[in-house]
Design a protein around this motif. Sequence first.
Motif, PDB file in Angstrom:
ATOM      1  N   GLU A 102      30.056  40.693  40.296  1.00 48.44           N
ATOM      2  CA  GLU A 102      31.403  40.322  40.736  1.00 48.44           C
ATOM      3  C   GLU A 102      31.377  38.914  41.294  1.00 48.44           C
ATOM      4  O   GLU A 102      30.311  38.333  41.512  1.00 48.44           O
ATOM      5  CB  GLU A 102      31.900  41.287  41.825  1.00 48.44           C
ATOM      6  CG  GLU A 102      32.014  42.719  41.380  1.00 48.44           C
ATOM      7  CD  GLU A 102      32.304  43.655  42.532  1.00 48.44           C
ATOM      8  OE1 GLU A 102      32.922  44.695  42.299  1.00 48.44           O
ATOM      9  OE2 GLU A 102      31.900  43.336  43.667  1.00 48.44           O
ATOM     10  N   TRP A 112      40.571  35.103  46.294  1.00 46.79           N
ATOM     11  CA  TRP A 112      40.584  35.842  45.037  1.00 46.79           C
ATOM     12  C   TRP A 112      39.245  36.541  44.816  1.00 46.79           C
ATOM     13  O   TRP A 112      38.262  36.275  45.515  1.00 46.79           O
ATOM     14  CB  TRP A 112      40.870  34.905  43.856  1.00 46.79           C
ATOM     15  CG  TRP A 112      39.879  33.764  43.724  1.00 46.79           C
ATOM     16  CD1 TRP A 112      39.985  32.520  44.267  1.00 46.79           C
ATOM     17  CD2 TRP A 112      38.618  33.790  43.048  1.00 46.79           C
ATOM     18  NE1 TRP A 112      38.884  31.762  43.971  1.00 46.79           N
ATOM     19  CE2 TRP A 112      38.025  32.509  43.221  1.00 46.79           C
ATOM     20  CE3 TRP A 112      37.941  34.752  42.304  1.00 46.79           C
ATOM     21  CZ2 TRP A 112      36.781  32.182  42.666  1.00 46.79           C
ATOM     22  CZ3 TRP A 112      36.697  34.436  41.763  1.00 46.79           C
ATOM     23  CH2 TRP A 112      36.134  33.167  41.937  1.00 46.79           C
ATOM     24  N   THR A 114      36.942  38.828  41.438  1.00 47.61           N
ATOM     25  CA  THR A 114      36.879  39.498  40.142  1.00 47.61           C
ATOM     26  C   THR A 114      36.065  40.763  40.322  1.00 47.61           C
ATOM     27  O   THR A 114      35.174  40.829  41.176  1.00 47.61           O
ATOM     28  CB  THR A 114      36.228  38.627  39.048  1.00 47.61           C
ATOM     29  OG1 THR A 114      34.846  38.414  39.375  1.00 47.61           O
ATOM     30  CG2 THR A 114      36.926  37.283  38.940  1.00 47.61           C
ATOM     31  N   SER A 118      35.117  41.570  35.271  1.00 45.18           N
ATOM     32  CA  SER A 118      35.582  40.173  35.314  1.00 45.18           C
ATOM     33  C   SER A 118      37.096  40.051  35.377  1.00 45.18           C
ATOM     34  O   SER A 118      37.651  38.985  35.116  1.00 45.18           O
ATOM     35  CB  SER A 118      35.054  39.372  34.107  1.00 45.18           C
ATOM     36  OG  SER A 118      33.640  39.319  34.131  1.00 45.18           O
ATOM     37  N   PRO A 120      40.280  39.213  37.210  1.00 45.36           N
ATOM     38  CA  PRO A 120      40.587  38.494  38.460  1.00 45.36           C
ATOM     39  C   PRO A 120      41.810  39.059  39.158  1.00 45.36           C
ATOM     40  O   PRO A 120      42.718  39.605  38.533  1.00 45.36           O
ATOM     41  CB  PRO A 120      40.850  37.071  37.969  1.00 45.36           C
ATOM     42  CG  PRO A 120      41.383  37.244  36.582  1.00 45.36           C
ATOM     43  CD  PRO A 120      40.711  38.462  36.016  1.00 45.36           C
ATOM     44  N   ILE A 251      41.243  36.497  31.500  1.00 48.64           N
ATOM     45  CA  ILE A 251      41.057  37.912  31.797  1.00 48.64           C
ATOM     46  C   ILE A 251      40.151  38.508  30.732  1.00 48.64           C
ATOM     47  O   ILE A 251      40.054  37.980  29.619  1.00 48.64           O
ATOM     48  CB  ILE A 251      42.399  38.659  31.850  1.00 48.64           C
ATOM     49  CG1 ILE A 251      43.100  38.617  30.488  1.00 48.64           C
ATOM     50  CG2 ILE A 251      43.296  38.084  32.930  1.00 48.64           C
ATOM     51  CD1 ILE A 251      44.353  39.468  30.436  1.00 48.64           C
TER      52      ILE A 251
END
Length: 531
Positions: A102, A112, A114, A118, A120, A251
Amino acid sequence: MRFNLRRYFVFAVFVLADCCAALIPTRTAASPALHLRHSAPAERIEDMLRQARKAARITEAAQSEAFTVKGRAFRLGVDSGYSLLFTRDGLFRETTGGPLGESMGFDGRKYWATDTSSMPRLLELGDEETAAIPIWIFTGRWLAPNSPFNIKLEKPANSTDEVPLSVRIKHGGLAAVVTLSRSTWLPATLRYTTSTGEEKWRFSDYRSDGGMPLPASISHQTGPLTDTIKIETVSTTPDSPGGAFAIPKEIPADTQFAADRPARVESVHARTGHTLVHPLINGKDVGWFFLDTGAEAMCITPQAAALAGMPPVGNVVVSGVGGATTGSFHKGDRFELGPISISNMTYVEIDLGFLAPAFKQKIAGICGYDLFARAVVTLQPKSANVDLYDPARYNLAAGKWQELLLHERNACVRCKFEGNRSEVFRLDTGAGDTVSFHAPAVRRLNLLKGRETRASQNGGVGGIVAAREGQLAWFEIGGYRFDQPMVTFSLAKTGAFTDEYTAGNVGQAFISPFTVVFDYSRKRIAFVKEK
């Protein structure tokens, strides 16, 4: 369910009732000067902080310096690579690798993270603080001239070798304690309490390879599990890399929508009020799953994981209504539900055997955040109808959008209730009740004062906790008001019901008049009143 972004999946499965407490405003990098509130003479604590700044080499001129740290992490039971890019004025990007890898960061305005796929997402409310505080402590940000922290002297420690200081981000809700070693005047430990229980960090073996002292050894203990970081190299970067701290724009390409399949999925309305859906896991029917916005991860029972051929990977702390326990992760090749298919899904193992007496269906797991993050999900609680749409092609046919917050990867909305109060509540389709006020909100808002109540209980993962049940004058969600509803007031001292950032947990009984449209990808939600 709750996911702690620092080091563990931590979640509460709200089965009989759920969560609570107070909204904390978002902060920015432009923090006012350090304020000191103390119980000892100002000179004493200021002298201590002066020594700490000197030891950490904190100066006005050094605030724009950037550092790159590399090493190894033993995290979630898996050994992996570790890297941290940070500046002294608070920007950071931390990354761990491996099958459960992560990352998380702060770009000066937004926090933020992820997840293991992955995907986010922006961090809000308490997620910001648990992400930033540990990094800002061991990198010296907390001591900077424009520190975002309030600092005061704690009660003297039993040991004369350490100085305990209370630290709290300005306008924040998480109270933490840092101990400074008197021999080095550098942080030795950091501790704070979340709904998982007490979390404790240790920093040791300080080195100054990159021009500032950093701990070569870091550990983070949550419950019975401990993660470790071993820093191997530290280097400086003359100028802060421009977009290095920004949230990733891409993404994961792990989701497909079949155009030839209808949006409506197979679902049933359980007698408890829950909505159950019937996915395929690795092409196999392993049983029914709760559709649960209160779940921060996809979850699967040990029996279903074995049936799908998914061996355990790593370790996890599972926090529920009654406290915390431990489990494992599982990696799946393919998840299929109606028109959607998702590859390389990570599941948290959870024993749902305690639910067997309440359900006729075979319960195999929970569909949580990972599904909602990839599809627009519409739910009609009364009929248990569930539809899944591609977010890129969805248009709202009726109603209007309102803001959706994500706290610990749970859907949250602002609601009103008696006294014309306005607070943020978790929206939990995995709970069948009205609203369960969380213990901190019960105390902060004096919700039991003068109210006739009777003894009650909240139950779920981790056990049973005490509560009171009573009548509320009114509660409003999505523009619809419920008069004189019976609600629950938690008395929990540990577990998921001690959340400090949301005032309560709204269950299906309060969303049953609507078709609810969840669009996590655009942080919006719609409550469409059914006719």
